[in-house]
Design an enzyme around this catalytic site. Structure first.
Site, PDB file in Angstrom:
ATOM      1  N   GLY A  38      36.414  35.124  27.723  1.00 40.26           N
ATOM      2  CA  GLY A  38      37.250  36.975  27.127  1.00 40.26           C
ATOM      3  C   GLY A  38      35.855  37.802  28.164  1.00 40.26           C
ATOM      4  N   ARG A  87      33.538  40.567  29.200  1.00 43.36           N
ATOM      5  CA  ARG A  87      32.239  40.340  28.706  1.00 43.36           C
ATOM      6  C   ARG A  87      31.226  39.209  28.325  1.00 43.36           C
ATOM      7  NH1 ARG A  87      31.735  43.921  32.372  1.00 43.36           N
ATOM      8  NH2 ARG A  87      31.280  45.733  31.581  1.00 43.36           N
ATOM      9  N   SER A  88      31.825  37.732  28.127  1.00 43.69           N
ATOM     10  CA  SER A  88      31.868  36.547  28.206  1.00 43.69           C
ATOM     11  C   SER A  88      30.848  36.154  28.659  1.00 43.69           C
ATOM     12  CB  SER A  88      33.354  35.443  27.877  1.00 43.69           C
ATOM     13  OG  SER A  88      33.838  35.464  29.270  1.00 43.69           O
ATOM     14  N   GLY A  89      30.608  36.092  30.210  1.00 41.22           N
ATOM     15  CA  GLY A  89      29.722  35.498  31.068  1.00 41.22           C
ATOM     16  C   GLY A  89      30.095  34.750  31.810  1.00 41.22           C
ATOM     17  N   LYS A  90      31.282  34.083  31.974  1.00 36.55           N
ATOM     18  CA  LYS A  90      31.731  33.727  33.098  1.00 36.55           C
ATOM     19  C   LYS A  90      31.834  33.670  34.458  1.00 36.55           C
ATOM     20  CE  LYS A  90      36.806  36.943  32.250  1.00 36.55           C
ATOM     21  NZ  LYS A  90      35.272  37.857  32.054  1.00 36.55           N
ATOM     22  N   SER A  91      31.564  35.210  34.518  1.00 37.49           N
ATOM     23  CA  SER A  91      31.599  36.114  36.416  1.00 37.49           C
ATOM     24  C   SER A  91      29.567  35.837  36.244  1.00 37.49           C
ATOM     25  CB  SER A  91      31.206  38.232  36.260  1.00 37.49           C
ATOM     26  OG  SER A  91      32.580  37.869  36.400  1.00 37.49           O
ATOM     27  N   ALA A 100      37.914  39.050  46.320  1.00 35.39           N
ATOM     28  CA  ALA A 100      37.754  39.369  45.009  1.00 35.39           C
ATOM     29  C   ALA A 100      39.337  40.464  44.750  1.00 35.39           C
ATOM     30  CB  ALA A 100      36.802  41.517  45.513  1.00 35.39           C
ATOM     31  N   HIS A 111      29.585  44.456  40.345  1.00 35.94           N
ATOM     32  CA  HIS A 111      29.538  43.731  40.686  1.00 35.94           C
ATOM     33  C   HIS A 111      29.748  43.398  41.871  1.00 35.94           C
ATOM     34  CE1 HIS A 111      32.531  41.014  37.921  1.00 35.94           C
ATOM     35  NE2 HIS A 111      32.526  41.649  37.271  1.00 35.94           N
ATOM     36  N   ARG A 112      28.930  44.367  42.719  1.00 32.10           N
ATOM     37  CA  ARG A 112      28.959  44.055  44.415  1.00 32.10           C
ATOM     38  C   ARG A 112      27.293  44.175  44.044  1.00 32.10           C
ATOM     39  NH1 ARG A 112      32.993  49.045  46.067  1.00 32.10           N
ATOM     40  NH2 ARG A 112      34.281  47.329  47.140  1.00 32.10           N
TER      41      ARG A 112
END
Length: 188
Positions: A20, A22-26, A44, A60-61
């Site tokens: 989801g 803000r789950s930490g996937k990135s 991206a 992200h950058r």
């Protein structure tokens, strides 16, 4: 005789990381790309359509290493993957569900279906390592409008199609990865 165990697993060629917002996937995807030891290309798919999205893209950058290559492509994901993937390269795709939303909003007739079909046929032939990130959007209520239901259906189908071909599938919840398929992660 008990076979020897190997504490070190070869990384899978294709990894799908779901979770989801803000789950930490990135962060997990970025860590796996960094740990691959290969040159990384960050592909991206987001577009800065408003101030909040612009801030997300900027965050992200700022988190990414300076030596990572960056390709920004909101629609032609299969074509860019075909060009970017090499046997000694790690490509991180962030994110499938934004790409899908971009395709849903395009007015080009048949583009969505063509891009999805192209990705399906390309996946088994991609060299190197590819890490896909996607938002798991189907764990709540059924949406009240037809566009939101179509989007949820398409996202679920897209994730299933990639998961079927991926060597590893991970679900992230509250920053914790849960490996659903493939070898375990070396560290959390």
């Amino acid at each position: 005789m008990v076979p020897e165990t190997n504490d070190r697993f070869e990384p899978p060629r294709c990894t799908l990381i779901l979770g989801g917002v803000r789950s930490g996937k990135s962060r997990l995807a970025e860590r796996l790309a960094r740990d691959s030891g290969l040159p990384v290309t960050y592909l991206a798919t987001a577009t800065a359509s408003d101030d909040e999205m612009h801030a997300r893209i900027l965050a992200h950058r700022q988190r990414r290493p300076a030596d990572w290559a960056l390709i920004e492509e909101p629609l032609a994901l299969p074509a860019v993957l075909q060009a970017a993937c090499t046997k000694d390269q790690c490509v991180l795709v962030e994110c499938l569900t934004l790409w899908l939303a971009n395709l849903l909003w395009t007015e080009e007739t048949g583009r969505l279906e063509r891009e999805l079909d192209a990705l399906d046929s390309l996946l088994p032939r991609l060299p190197g390592q590819v890490i896909f990130v996607g938002n798991e959007v189907n764990m709540g209520l059924i949406p009240v409008n037809d566009l939101a239901r179509r989007y949820g259906d398409l996202a679920g189908s897209l994730h299933q199609r990639i998961a079927a071909q991926a060597g590893r599938v991970v679900l992230t919840v509250a920053g914790l990865p849960w490996v659903l398929k493939g070898p375990p992660l070396t560290s959390v």
